[in-house]
Enzyme design. Structure first.
Site, PDB file in Angstrom:
ATOM      1  N   CYS A  11      21.971  36.303  80.925  1.00 15.53           N
ATOM      2  CA  CYS A  11      21.598  34.991  81.487  1.00 15.53           C
ATOM      3  C   CYS A  11      22.249  34.710  82.838  1.00 15.53           C
ATOM      4  O   CYS A  11      21.826  33.816  83.565  1.00 15.53           O
ATOM      5  CB  CYS A  11      21.932  33.878  80.500  1.00 15.53           C
ATOM      6  N   HIS A  27      22.314  27.035  84.513  1.00 19.13           N
ATOM      7  CA  HIS A  27      21.540  27.850  83.570  1.00 19.13           C
ATOM      8  C   HIS A  27      21.009  26.929  82.482  1.00 19.13           C
ATOM      9  O   HIS A  27      21.732  26.071  81.964  1.00 19.13           O
ATOM     10  CB  HIS A  27      22.456  28.921  82.971  1.00 19.13           C
ATOM     11  N   ASN A  63      15.513  28.665  76.937  1.00 20.60           N
ATOM     12  CA  ASN A  63      16.402  29.569  77.667  1.00 20.60           C
ATOM     13  C   ASN A  63      15.601  30.802  78.109  1.00 20.60           C
ATOM     14  O   ASN A  63      15.246  31.636  77.283  1.00 20.60           O
ATOM     15  CB  ASN A  63      17.575  29.967  76.756  1.00 20.60           C
TER      16      ASN A  63
HETATM   17  N1  COA Z   1      16.533  24.692  62.459  1.00 21.07           N
HETATM   18  C1  COA Z   1      17.235  24.084  61.481  1.00 21.07           C
HETATM   19  N2  COA Z   1      18.471  24.446  61.137  1.00 21.07           N
HETATM   20  C2  COA Z   1      19.040  25.447  61.808  1.00 21.07           C
HETATM   21  C3  COA Z   1      18.377  26.129  62.838  1.00 21.07           C
HETATM   22  C4  COA Z   1      17.069  25.711  63.150  1.00 21.07           C
HETATM   23  N3  COA Z   1      16.356  26.291  64.131  1.00 21.07           N
HETATM   24  N4  COA Z   1      19.191  27.076  63.335  1.00 21.07           N
HETATM   25  C5  COA Z   1      20.337  27.007  62.642  1.00 21.07           C
HETATM   26  N5  COA Z   1      20.245  26.028  61.714  1.00 21.07           N
HETATM   27  C6  COA Z   1      21.256  25.609  60.749  1.00 21.07           C
HETATM   28  C7  COA Z   1      22.302  26.664  60.495  1.00 21.07           C
HETATM   29  O1  COA Z   1      21.818  27.610  59.551  1.00 21.07           O
HETATM   30  C8  COA Z   1      23.444  25.832  59.956  1.00 21.07           C
HETATM   31  O2  COA Z   1      23.183  25.588  58.589  1.00 21.07           O
HETATM   32  P1  COA Z   1      24.377  25.633  57.500  1.00 21.07           P
HETATM   33  O3  COA Z   1      25.356  24.562  57.954  1.00 21.07           O
HETATM   34  O4  COA Z   1      23.672  25.301  56.228  1.00 21.07           O
HETATM   35  O5  COA Z   1      24.918  26.999  57.582  1.00 21.07           O
HETATM   36  C9  COA Z   1      23.295  24.501  60.680  1.00 21.07           C
HETATM   37  O6  COA Z   1      21.986  24.501  61.261  1.00 21.07           O
HETATM   38  C10 COA Z   1      24.325  24.251  61.768  1.00 21.07           C
HETATM   39  O7  COA Z   1      24.493  25.429  62.519  1.00 21.07           O
HETATM   40  P2  COA Z   1      25.487  25.456  63.736  1.00 21.07           P
HETATM   41  O8  COA Z   1      25.414  26.831  64.301  1.00 21.07           O
HETATM   42  O9  COA Z   1      26.806  24.899  63.372  1.00 21.07           O
HETATM   43  O10 COA Z   1      24.786  24.393  64.711  1.00 21.07           O
HETATM   44  P3  COA Z   1      25.185  24.000  66.179  1.00 21.07           P
HETATM   45  O11 COA Z   1      25.389  22.543  66.262  1.00 21.07           O
HETATM   46  O12 COA Z   1      26.276  24.880  66.717  1.00 21.07           O
HETATM   47  O13 COA Z   1      23.853  24.333  66.993  1.00 21.07           O
HETATM   48  C11 COA Z   1      23.026  26.070  68.409  1.00 21.07           C
HETATM   49  C12 COA Z   1      23.352  25.637  66.985  1.00 21.07           C
HETATM   50  C13 COA Z   1      22.594  27.511  68.378  1.00 21.07           C
HETATM   51  C14 COA Z   1      21.897  25.193  68.944  1.00 21.07           C
HETATM   52  C15 COA Z   1      24.289  25.867  69.318  1.00 21.07           C
HETATM   53  O14 COA Z   1      25.410  26.440  68.689  1.00 21.07           O
HETATM   54  C16 COA Z   1      24.114  26.506  70.659  1.00 21.07           C
HETATM   55  O15 COA Z   1      23.295  26.086  71.446  1.00 21.07           O
HETATM   56  N6  COA Z   1      24.912  27.530  70.975  1.00 21.07           N
HETATM   57  C17 COA Z   1      24.811  28.232  72.225  1.00 21.07           C
HETATM   58  C18 COA Z   1      23.698  29.247  72.118  1.00 21.07           C
HETATM   59  C19 COA Z   1      23.294  29.737  73.455  1.00 21.07           C
HETATM   60  O16 COA Z   1      23.093  28.960  74.351  1.00 21.07           O
HETATM   61  N7  COA Z   1      23.144  31.062  73.577  1.00 21.07           N
HETATM   62  C20 COA Z   1      22.751  31.657  74.776  1.00 21.07           C
HETATM   63  C21 COA Z   1      23.864  31.615  75.747  1.00 21.07           C
HETATM   64  S1  COA Z   1      23.318  32.155  77.305  1.00 21.07           S
END
Ligand code: COA
Length: 322
Positions: free
Chosen positions: A113, A249, A279
């Site tokens: 990214c 980004h 993204n």
């Molecule tokens: N729909 C519904 N629930 C979802 C889901 C979706 N698409 N994806 C994950 N979940 C669930 C998980 O399974 C988890 O369930 P559990 O508590 O029963 O295990 C719950 O949601 C919370 O997951 P968590 O990972 O703690 O959520 P979060 O608040 O951290 O949000 C992201 C998840 C991925 C949106 C966030 O962590 C994020 O944006 N991270 C950065 C990712 C990124 O930008 N990557 C590229 C970098 S360049």
């Protein structure tokens, strides 16, 4: 002093749109969950038979047109991509062929990214040493091809697209500074389990996907982008208030908001397009830049901070006067 100055921008998003509501029918998720956690409403996906170079070509042609340049003016092509059409030739060489450009240096940069920021940083070195006078810098991705569309943790986050800029040599800035970093120790937080050397069977069986510890990536991204903002301002003896626009980004609206807060910038001065295309990895910064240039928000003479964070981890920033 030879500065690299942006004289034209362009971008391209494939026609097909997958909304959050479409995803509700594919995996166990909701529009509300995706929007509240990421800010994403929809993403674009390349059509069958449409490849990264096709997206790159559209964005590049639009940037050339905006710059008032033709293929004959270009003496350097850099394409940032993680999803190259082929192992070789590079996507930059494929693009060079499409644009009927012959003989100039053309190569890909792979920094996930952060790819477009890396490509701009590398190009800046070419200009400062007088090695390039007019360059085409592109970020283009077809991430839809490596996603596991059954994995709700990742498939909701990413999309396809391309963005491009034409840089021209100028006595006036221009790119003021670029800051490129990486730390491979973070491999296991964000990676693909497959690859050319490791074998592509998972990908070819349709269960490719991206392995990601989302919340850990989130925390490192927020902290790291906060640091790069400080580093960039210090290098230029500038204050937060000197920045007219943050062009970040486009991974997640909450990461963008955290960086804007660090800069004490109102969201009115932050370019946000993540809602429209998710993204798009190396394409996201030039897509956002082109959007705000074309709709008239970004004006000549304004100071822009471009920044990104991605797999590797890689991260970086470019400060420029537009
Ligand atoms: N729909 C519904 N629930 C979802 C889901 C979706 N698409 N994806 C994950 N979940 C669930 C998980 O399974 C988890 O369930 P559990 O508590 O029963 O295990 C719950 O949601 C919370 O997951 P968590 O990972 O703690 O959520 P979060 O608040 O951290 O949000 C992201 C998840 C991925 C949106 C966030 O962590 C994020 O944006 N991270 C950065 C990712 C990124 O930008 N990557 C590229 C970098 S360049």
């Amino acid at each position: 002093m030879n500065y690299a100055r942006i004289i034209g921008t362009g971008s391209y998003l494939p026609e097909k749109i997958i909304t959050n509501f479409d995803l509700e029918k594919m995996v166990d998720t909701t529009d509300e969950w995706i929007r509240s956690r990421t800010g994403i409403e929809q993403r674009h996906v390349a059509a069958e038979g449409q490849f990264t170079v096709d997206l790159a070509e559209q964005a590049a042609r639009r940037a050339l047109e905006a710059a008032g340049k033709t293929s004959a003016d270009i003496d350097l092509i850099i394409v940032a991509t993680t999803t190259a059409d082929r192992v070789f030739p590079s996507t930059a060489c494929l693009l060079q062929q499409r644009l009927d450009i012959h003989g100039c240096a053309a190569f890909d940069v792979q920094a996930v990214c952060t790819g477009f920021i890396y490509a701009l940083g590398v190009a800046d070195k070419f200009f400062r040493t007088g090695s390039s006078k007019c360059a085409l810098i592109v970020g283009a991705e077809t991430l839809s091809r490596i996603l596991d569309w059954n994995d709700r943790n990742t498939c909701v986050l990413f999309g396809d697209g391309a963005g491009a800029v034409v840089l021209e040599q100028s006595n006036e800035a221009g790119i003021l500074s670029s800051h490129l970093h990486a730390d491979g120790a973070y491999e296991k937080l964000l990676y693909t389990p497959y690859g050319v050397s490791r074998g592509l069977s998972e990908l070819l069986d349709g269960a490719g996907g991206i392995a990601m510890k989302g919340n850990e990536v989130f925390k490192v991204a927020v902290n790291t982008l906060g640091r790069i903002v400080d580093e960039t301002l210090a290098c230029n003896n500038m204050d937060k208030s000197d920045i007219d626009w943050l062009v970040p980004h486009q991974a997640n609206i909450r990461i963008i908001n955290a960086t804007a807060k660090k800069l004490k910038m109102s969201l009115e001065h932050v370019v946000v397009t993540v809602n429209k295309h998710g993204n798009t990895s190396s394409a996201s910064v030039p897509l956002a830049l082109d959007t705000a240039v074309r709709d008239g928000r970004i004006k000549r003479g304004e100071v822009l901070m471009l920044e990104a964070f991605g797999g590797g981890f890689t991260w970086g920033s470019v400060l420029l006067r537009y």
